[in-house]
Design an enzyme around this catalytic site. Structure first.
Site, short mmCIF file in Angstrom:
data_model
loop_
_atom_site.label_atom_id
_atom_site.label_comp_id
_atom_site.label_asym_id
_atom_site.label_seq_id
_atom_site.Cartn_x
_atom_site.Cartn_y
_atom_site.Cartn_z
N ILE A 83 7.89 6.83 16.91
CA ILE A 83 7.57 7.55 15.67
C ILE A 83 6.27 8.36 15.82
CG2 ILE A 83 7.18 7.34 13.17
CD1 ILE A 83 9.96 6.38 14.01
N LYS B 120 0.84 -1.21 0.00
CA LYS B 120 0.00 0.00 0.00
C LYS B 120 0.87 1.25 0.00
CE LYS B 120 -1.68 1.55 4.08
NZ LYS B 120 -1.33 2.94 4.41
N ASN B 121 1.86 1.27 0.89
CA ASN B 121 2.62 2.50 1.06
C ASN B 121 3.60 2.77 -0.08
OD1 ASN B 121 1.19 2.98 3.33
ND2 ASN B 121 2.78 2.35 4.78
N ASP C 130 4.83 0.45 11.89
CA ASP C 130 3.62 -0.17 11.35
C ASP C 130 3.47 -1.63 11.78
OD1 ASP C 130 3.11 2.20 10.15
OD2 ASP C 130 3.66 1.57 8.12
N ARG D 204 -8.52 -0.46 4.62
CA ARG D 204 -7.62 0.54 4.03
C ARG D 204 -6.29 -0.08 3.61
NH1 ARG D 204 -7.34 5.85 7.56
NH2 ARG D 204 -6.02 6.29 5.78
N CYS E 139 -4.95 7.79 9.50
CA CYS E 139 -5.15 7.16 10.80
C CYS E 139 -4.84 8.13 11.93
CB CYS E 139 -4.24 5.93 10.91
SG CYS E 139 -4.84 4.52 9.99
N ARG F 258 -3.93 9.96 4.53
CA ARG F 258 -2.73 10.76 4.71
C ARG F 258 -1.98 10.95 3.39
NH1 ARG F 258 0.18 14.23 8.13
NH2 ARG F 258 2.38 13.95 7.73
N ARG G 165 0.59 14.31 13.37
CA ARG G 165 0.88 14.18 11.94
C ARG G 165 0.83 15.51 11.18
NH1 ARG G 165 -1.56 8.68 9.57
NH2 ARG G 165 0.45 8.62 8.54
N PRO G 166 1.66 16.49 11.60
CA PRO G 166 1.69 17.76 10.86
C PRO G 166 2.36 17.59 9.50
CG PRO G 166 3.40 17.73 12.54
CD PRO G 166 2.64 16.44 12.69
N ILE G 167 2.32 18.66 8.67
CA ILE G 167 2.99 18.59 7.36
C ILE G 167 4.06 19.70 7.26
CG2 ILE G 167 1.17 17.41 6.06
CD1 ILE G 167 0.31 20.20 5.00
N ASP G 168 4.52 20.17 8.43
CA ASP G 168 5.49 21.27 8.43
C ASP G 168 6.78 20.93 7.67
OD1 ASP G 168 5.78 19.38 10.53
OD2 ASP G 168 7.14 20.71 11.61
N LEU G 169 7.24 19.69 7.75
CA LEU G 169 8.49 19.32 7.07
C LEU G 169 8.29 19.36 5.55
CD1 LEU G 169 9.69 16.32 9.29
CD2 LEU G 169 10.12 18.76 9.57
C1 EPZ Z 1 4.33 6.86 6.35
O1 EPZ Z 1 3.57 7.89 6.94
C2 EPZ Z 1 3.42 5.66 6.24
N1 EPZ Z 1 2.27 6.01 5.43
C3 EPZ Z 1 2.97 5.22 7.62
O2 EPZ Z 1 2.19 4.05 7.49
C4 EPZ Z 1 4.21 4.91 8.46
O3 EPZ Z 1 3.79 4.60 9.77
C5 EPZ Z 1 5.14 6.12 8.49
O4 EPZ Z 1 5.47 6.53 7.13
C6 EPZ Z 1 6.45 5.84 9.22
O5 EPZ Z 1 7.08 4.75 8.67
C7 EPZ Z 1 2.35 5.95 4.12
O6 EPZ Z 1 3.38 5.66 3.54
C8 EPZ Z 1 1.12 6.23 3.36
P1 EPZ Z 1 6.36 10.25 8.39
P2 EPZ Z 1 4.07 9.39 6.94
O7 EPZ Z 1 6.22 11.53 7.65
O8 EPZ Z 1 4.74 9.69 5.67
C9 EPZ Z 1 6.33 13.43 11.98
C10 EPZ Z 1 0.29 2.69 7.80
O9 EPZ Z 1 -0.25 2.17 8.79
N2 EPZ Z 1 6.23 14.47 10.94
O10 EPZ Z 1 7.64 9.49 8.26
O11 EPZ Z 1 2.94 10.22 7.37
C11 EPZ Z 1 5.01 12.65 12.08
O12 EPZ Z 1 4.04 13.34 12.82
C12 EPZ Z 1 0.79 4.11 7.85
O13 EPZ Z 1 0.43 2.11 6.72
C13 EPZ Z 1 6.25 15.80 11.30
O14 EPZ Z 1 6.40 16.15 12.47
O15 EPZ Z 1 5.15 9.30 8.11
C14 EPZ Z 1 5.47 11.38 12.71
O16 EPZ Z 1 5.57 11.54 14.09
C15 EPZ Z 1 0.47 4.81 9.15
N3 EPZ Z 1 6.13 16.74 10.31
C16 EPZ Z 1 6.88 11.18 12.12
O17 EPZ Z 1 7.28 12.47 11.64
C17 EPZ Z 1 5.98 16.39 9.00
O18 EPZ Z 1 5.87 17.32 8.16
C18 EPZ Z 1 6.94 10.17 10.97
O19 EPZ Z 1 6.10 10.60 9.93
C19 EPZ Z 1 5.97 15.04 8.65
C20 EPZ Z 1 6.09 14.08 9.63
#
Ligand code: EPZ
Length: 428
Positions: free
Chosen positions: A328, A22-23, A306, A398, A116, A92, A121-125
């Site tokens: 995480i 999926k991812n 995950d 999902r 989920c 997401r 889960r912000p998008i600041d980065l």
């Molecule tokens: C991906 O989510 C996966 N989703 C998640 O799988 C997975 O748990 C995660 O990566 C970590 O491996 C998809 O690929 C669709 P991140 P993503 O950005 O991209 C923080 C599942 O069950 N962060 O690496 O959203 C965030 O809040 C899903 O299949 C910021 O602070 O993960 C988190 O604490 C759930 N600011 C950490 O980083 C940002 O701008 C990791 O997030 C972005 C992230």
């Protein structure tokens, strides 16, 4: 209300082909938007999240058709620069369409994504990295407006955390940028590698260097390509956790065992036997597991967040005490109160769960609060004595394709009740 009903306590035996990831499929579907051709994606799982991605593609002007596990995306007429609120909130991964839209159209309008409920889960980065490339971002009461004047400029971007989504978004935004973009401290998940492989097949120039550096050299256009999505390492780990807890002998085919190497030792320490070949993995368990000490979730190649829930479900009946620290996401213990209803002894201390193994779980009425919590509850229910009824099935759909059908092939007594089943294929 739709539910999954499990009569637990049977061993799992047999051979199972693991679904496509999926991812991996979701960012690759988003990447189709930046091509001016036709993309053929094989091994796309039938999931509601994939259905949501297809809806976004159609909304942007793509023609999408499905034949079995192959999706064909004709992106020649992409013209719409806006993803409606309702589609953004479905998952997401809607946010990774942003990078592709900026590459293709130079503009985008959308809001923060859904997904989920496992943390803030912000998008600041994502936003900071896109601004470094020259994207102008305006926030009008939560509706975000993105503009590129002229072309994006290649830049050096150091991510403060190796975010998977932010890495994907920068890769997608930078493929047509002027010059070279270097992403330092980028995510190293296998899904990033798969996205890079797809982009390169489309004529982009993305190079993954050791240690989490991604180098993207800007090109003028991207054409369509055919690609096969990698196997789903998290779905594979879910089946392994269920087999470990139930006992049995299961061979997973079409996997890349190296993608979850960090987790192999957890199963070995718990007392399982693993036979690992190039693209198959056989797991054998007598169902009498041992505690495994402390596990800490980390970015790849560490233990995946995950898989935390499913492995915790398996450790509920492992003799001794195991500890699971989640680093995480802030709220990723949705499954714990539900496992406790099934008789698990788990105590939460901050971001750590202490699991004291019990001899057996018992069936109960439980509710999946998120996708991986749902996977964990299915694994626990398969191992438990008696009947469990799992609601919150829409979360499970999902990310897991036909979970009842797959598990029945391994001898599980599991069925869906009270609903019309996973309707993703129709909605695609
Ligand atoms: C991906 O989510 C996966 N989703 C998640 O799988 C997975 O748990 C995660 O990566 C970590 O491996 C998809 O690929 C669709 P991140 P993503 O950005 O991209 C923080 C599942 O069950 N962060 O690496 O959203 C965030 O809040 C899903 O299949 C910021 O602070 O993960 C988190 O604490 C759930 N600011 C950490 O980083 C940002 O701008 C990791 O997030 C972005 C992230």
């Amino acid at each position: 209300m739709e539910s999954i009903v499990v009569r637990g306590g049977r061993p799992l035996n047999g051979t199972l082909r693991v679904q496509g990831s999926k991812n991996s499929a979701l960012p690759i579907l988003a990447a189709c938007v930046l091509t001016d051709g036709v993309c053929v994606l094989n091994n796309c799982p039938v999931l509601t999240d994939v259905g949501a991605a297809v809806k976004i593609l159609r909304c942007l002007g793509c023609r999408v058709t499905r034949a079995g596990h192959t999706l064909t995306v004709d992106a020649r007429d992409v013209s719409c620069d806006c993803i409606p609120f309702a589609l953004m909130r479905e998952m997401r991964s809607s946010i990774v369409f942003l990078g592709a839209m900026l590459s293709r159209l130079g503009r985008a309008k959308l809001c923060a994504p859904g997904g989920c409920e496992i943390g803030a889960r912000p998008i600041d980065l994502h936003l900071a990295a896109l601004r470094t490339l020259g994207v102008q971002v305006t926030d009008c009461d939560g509706a975000l407006d993105f503009r590129v004047t002229k072309r994006l400029r290649g830049a050096v971007i150091r991510l403060p955390f190796p975010s998977v989504g932010a890495t994907e978004n920068v890769m997608l935004a930078a493929v047509f940028a002027d010059g070279q973009t270097t992403v330092l401290n980028a995510a190293r998940e296998p899904e990033i590698e798969d996205l890079a492989r797809f982009l390169n097949a489309c004529g982009c120039r993305v190079h993954l260097c050791a240690g989490g550096t991604v180098v993207i050299n800007g090109v003028r256009r991207a054409h369509g390509a055919e690609h096969t999505v990698i196997p789903d390492r998290i779905a594979a780990l879910g089946t392994m956790a269920a087999t470990a807890a139930c006992g049995g002998d299961v061979t997973l085919t079409d996997v890349v065992p190296a993608h979850f190497q960090s987790v192999h030792r957890v199963f070995l320490r718990a007392g399982c036997r693993l036979d690992v070949k190039a693209d198959t993995l056989r797991i054998r368990s007598d169902g009498r597991l041992r505690a495994v000490g402390t596990i800490c979730t980390l970015p790849y190649p560490g233990f995946p967040t995950d898989a935390q829930a499913a492995v915790m479900a398996m450790l509920c009946t492992a003799k001794g005490t195991s500890r699971m620290t989640e680093t995480i996401f802030e709220r990723r213990f949705n499954h714990v109160p539900q496992l406790q209803r099934m008789g698990a002894h788990i105590k939460i201390k901050g971001n750590a769960a202490v699991i004291s193994g019990v001899t057996r779980l018992h069936g109960a009425a439980v509710c999946a609060g998120d996708l991986r919590a749902g996977g964990a509850l299915v694994a626990a229910a398969l191992a438990a004595e008696g009947v469990s009824t799992i609601t919150g099935v829409h979360h499970i759909d999902r990310g897991y394709e036909d979970p009842e059908g797959q598990l029945r092939m391994l001898g599980a007594d599991i069925e869906r009740s009270g609903g019309s089943g996973n309707e993703t294929a129709e909605s695609e």
